[in-house]
Every structure is written in structure tokens, then in C-alpha cells.
Scaffold this motif. Structure first.
Motif, PDB file in Angstrom:
ATOM      1  N   HIS A  42       0.791  -1.233   0.000  1.00 50.48           N
ATOM      2  CA  HIS A  42       0.000   0.000   0.000  1.00 50.48           C
ATOM      3  C   HIS A  42       0.821   1.280   0.000  1.00 50.48           C
ATOM      4  O   HIS A  42       0.260   2.369  -0.133  1.00 50.48           O
ATOM      5  N   ARG A 184      -5.215  -1.583  -0.408  1.00 48.93           N
ATOM      6  CA  ARG A 184      -4.235  -2.649  -0.586  1.00 48.93           C
ATOM      7  C   ARG A 184      -3.488  -2.974   0.707  1.00 48.93           C
ATOM      8  O   ARG A 184      -2.636  -3.855   0.718  1.00 48.93           O
ATOM      9  N   GLU A 186      -2.400  -4.568   4.030  1.00 49.80           N
ATOM     10  CA  GLU A 186      -2.556  -5.958   4.470  1.00 49.80           C
ATOM     11  C   GLU A 186      -1.680  -6.212   5.685  1.00 49.80           C
ATOM     12  O   GLU A 186      -0.481  -5.927   5.663  1.00 49.80           O
ATOM     13  N   SER A 188       0.522  -8.200   8.445  1.00 54.70           N
ATOM     14  CA  SER A 188       1.408  -9.365   8.403  1.00 54.70           C
ATOM     15  C   SER A 188       0.878 -10.426   9.355  1.00 54.70           C
ATOM     16  O   SER A 188       0.144 -10.122  10.299  1.00 54.70           O
ATOM     17  N   SER A 210       5.980 -12.628   5.379  1.00 53.44           N
ATOM     18  CA  SER A 210       4.995 -11.562   5.212  1.00 53.44           C
ATOM     19  C   SER A 210       4.740 -11.397   3.728  1.00 53.44           C
ATOM     20  O   SER A 210       5.588 -10.876   3.001  1.00 53.44           O
ATOM     21  N   SER A 212       2.805  -9.446   2.140  1.00 49.23           N
ATOM     22  CA  SER A 212       2.705  -8.055   1.705  1.00 49.23           C
ATOM     23  C   SER A 212       4.004  -7.280   1.889  1.00 49.23           C
ATOM     24  O   SER A 212       4.251  -6.294   1.185  1.00 49.23           O
ATOM     25  N   ASP A 217       0.091  -4.078  11.329  1.00 46.34           N
ATOM     26  CA  ASP A 217      -1.254  -4.036  10.744  1.00 46.34           C
ATOM     27  C   ASP A 217      -1.592  -2.634  10.239  1.00 46.34           C
ATOM     28  O   ASP A 217      -2.157  -1.815  10.967  1.00 46.34           O
ATOM     29  N   THR A 219      -3.874  -1.750   8.294  1.00 50.48           N
ATOM     30  CA  THR A 219      -5.309  -1.506   8.110  1.00 50.48           C
ATOM     31  C   THR A 219      -5.889  -0.684   9.252  1.00 50.48           C
ATOM     32  O   THR A 219      -6.992  -0.137   9.134  1.00 50.48           O
TER      33      THR A 219
END
Length: 260
Positions: A42, A184, A186, A188, A210, A212, A217, A219
Motif C-alpha cells: 500500500h 491494498r 494488508e 502481516s 509476510s 505483503s 497491521d 489496516t
């Protein structure tokens, strides 16, 4: 970046403008921030550079300083399995910091602040400045100040993290929201170590897996968290820099008094 902020960056100035600013007492800032280091799905690879230059511009406005071009390659061994990520050896990075810092100091700046956004870069950058024995250099790290630590402890909801995570993503929402792709983001997987080794996007059996590239986190990130974290971070580095400059001025005054 505003036109006013750009005027603190030597790359936008002629050499005689730089000389006049130095003669008038301007300090110097060398930002250290990767431009080729993965930051999850992201955030772009240049996230650290963006942070370093943003923080440098804000600090320069507070303490009257010139900003040299960011050192965008460094010692980042934890991320090399992710496409685009580049890491120098610790020795090469240390030598680069030492040579650049020595060059800046040689122009007569009253102080040099190496503004370091990394974690794995800290030891080598510290050694580089110690080698100079200049007495007017200070290594500024951005995550260690009391205000930032207090703010981070109050806001963090993630169970673990330190890279492209809740806190860093929040900071980027405050600095450059247009480059953050929250859709996007994500988290871990739970990683056992508080400070994992080299992350991997492919070996699902590794304790450092991981997919991503995040460690934490992202998000959970919000603009509100980012604004508070950024204000705390800026206050921390400004307080350190201001105190350091005051100490240098005091030392210079004592030396003049002793000589008179």
C-alpha cells in the motif's frame, strides 16, 4: 513541497546563495531515507525518502537550516527479497555517510544534523559521525523521542509492528495521503520475534513470512493518528536540535570569554 520549503534545499539554490546562508549561521541537515525499500503493498518504495525530506523541511523552518539531498541508499538488509529493494553493506553505507557529512561540515555550517528515518541504518550512521570527531554533528532518529513514544503507545492497536504498519501508515496519511493505497493495506501474520530478521514474501514456513512486506497491521491506520504522531515526532527532533545548537553557542561563548 511548498516553494518556501524548497528554498531550504540546496539543490534549488546557487552556490553563492548557500555560502551566504552558511555565513549567516545556517545549520545543515542531511536526510537519510530509502527510495528503494519495500513498504508493503500500500506504500511506495520511496516512503522513507518522502518522510525524511518532509521532516527535514519542517525542521529547517524551525531552526534555520539548509537541507542537503537525501541519502536514499542505505543498509536495509531485511527487505532485499522484495522486488526493487536495495541494501548497501553496513561498511559502504557508513563510509558514504562519513564522506558526505565531512563534506558538508567542511563548508563551515555551524552544525550538521543527520536526520535518519531508518532502524538498521542507525548503528552505521552513528559510527560515521563518531569518526568525524567534529563536535558539531548530531544523529537524529525519529522514533526514539519521548513525545513520539508516548503518542505511539497511546494510539497503537496492533499486536506487533515496526514497518509499513499502523503507525508508519498513519504518518504517511498525514504527510502524503495521495500515495497511500489503503485498499491494498494488508496485515502481516503474527511474527514471533519483536524484531524479526529478513522478511520473506515467498517462504510460508519462515517465522519471518509476510506476503505483503508489512510488519504489523496497516489496516488500523488513520489520518488522525498520523497527525498526532507527526506533531510529536517533529517536536522531539526540534527540541533535540534546538538544545544542541544552544549548547554549541554556549561553548563558543565560553571560548571567546576565555580568549579575551
Amino acid at each position: 513541497m511548498s516553494v518556501e520549503a524548497e528554498r531550504s534545499f540546496v539543490e534549488h539554490m546557487s552556490w553563492d546563495e548557500v555560502a551566504r546562508r552558511i555565513a549567516a549561521g545556517a545549520a545543515a541537515i542531511l536526510p537519510v531515507g530509502a527510495a528503494a525499500k519495500q513498504h508493503g503493498l500500500h506504500l511506495p518504495l520511496g516512503t522513507d525518502r518522502i518522510q525524511a525530506e518532509f521532516l527535514a523541511s519542517k525542521l529547517a523552518a524551525r531552526i534555520d537550516a539548509l537541507v542537503w539531498p537525501a541519502l536514499t541508499y542505505g543498509h536495509y538488509p531485511a527487505f532485499v527479497e522484495y522486488a526493487g529493494s536495495i541494501s548497501l553493506s553496513a561498511a559502504t553505507f557508513e563510509a558514504a555517510v562519513a564522506e558526505i557529512a565531512s563534506g558538508i561540515v567542511s563548508h563551515g555550517c555551524r552544525a550538521l544534523f543527520v536526520l535518519d528515518t531508518g532502524i538498521s541504518t542507525r548503528a552505521a550512521a552513528g559510527r560515521a559521525l563518531a569518526r568525524l570527531q567534529a563536535g558539531n554533528t548530531l544523529h537524529l532518529t525519529i522514533h526514539d523521542g519521548p513525545r513520539y513514544r508516548h503518542a505511539a503507545a497511546g494510539f497503537a492497536r496492533q499486536a506487533h509492528g515496526s514497518h509499513a504498519d499502523e503507525l508508519e501508515t498513519s504518518l504517511m496519511l498525514a504527510i502524503a495521503p495521495e500515495i497511500v493505497e489503503m485498499s491494498r493495506a494488508e496485515a502481516s501474520p503474527p511474527i514471533a520475534q519483536a524484531a524479526p530478521g529478513c522478511l520473506t514474501p515467498s517462504d510460508e514456513t519462515s517465522p519471518n513470512y509476510s506476503r505483503s512486506g508489512s510488519f504489523g497491521d496497516p489496516t488500523l491506520a488513520t489520518l488522525e493518528k498520523g497527525e498526532a504522531l507527526l506533531a510529536a515526532m517533529l517536536d522531539d527532533i526540534a527540541v533535540q536540535a534546538t538544545a544542541f545548537l544552544a549548547g554549541l553557542s554556549g561553548t563558543a561563548g565560553e571560548a571567546r570569554g576565555a580568549a579575551s
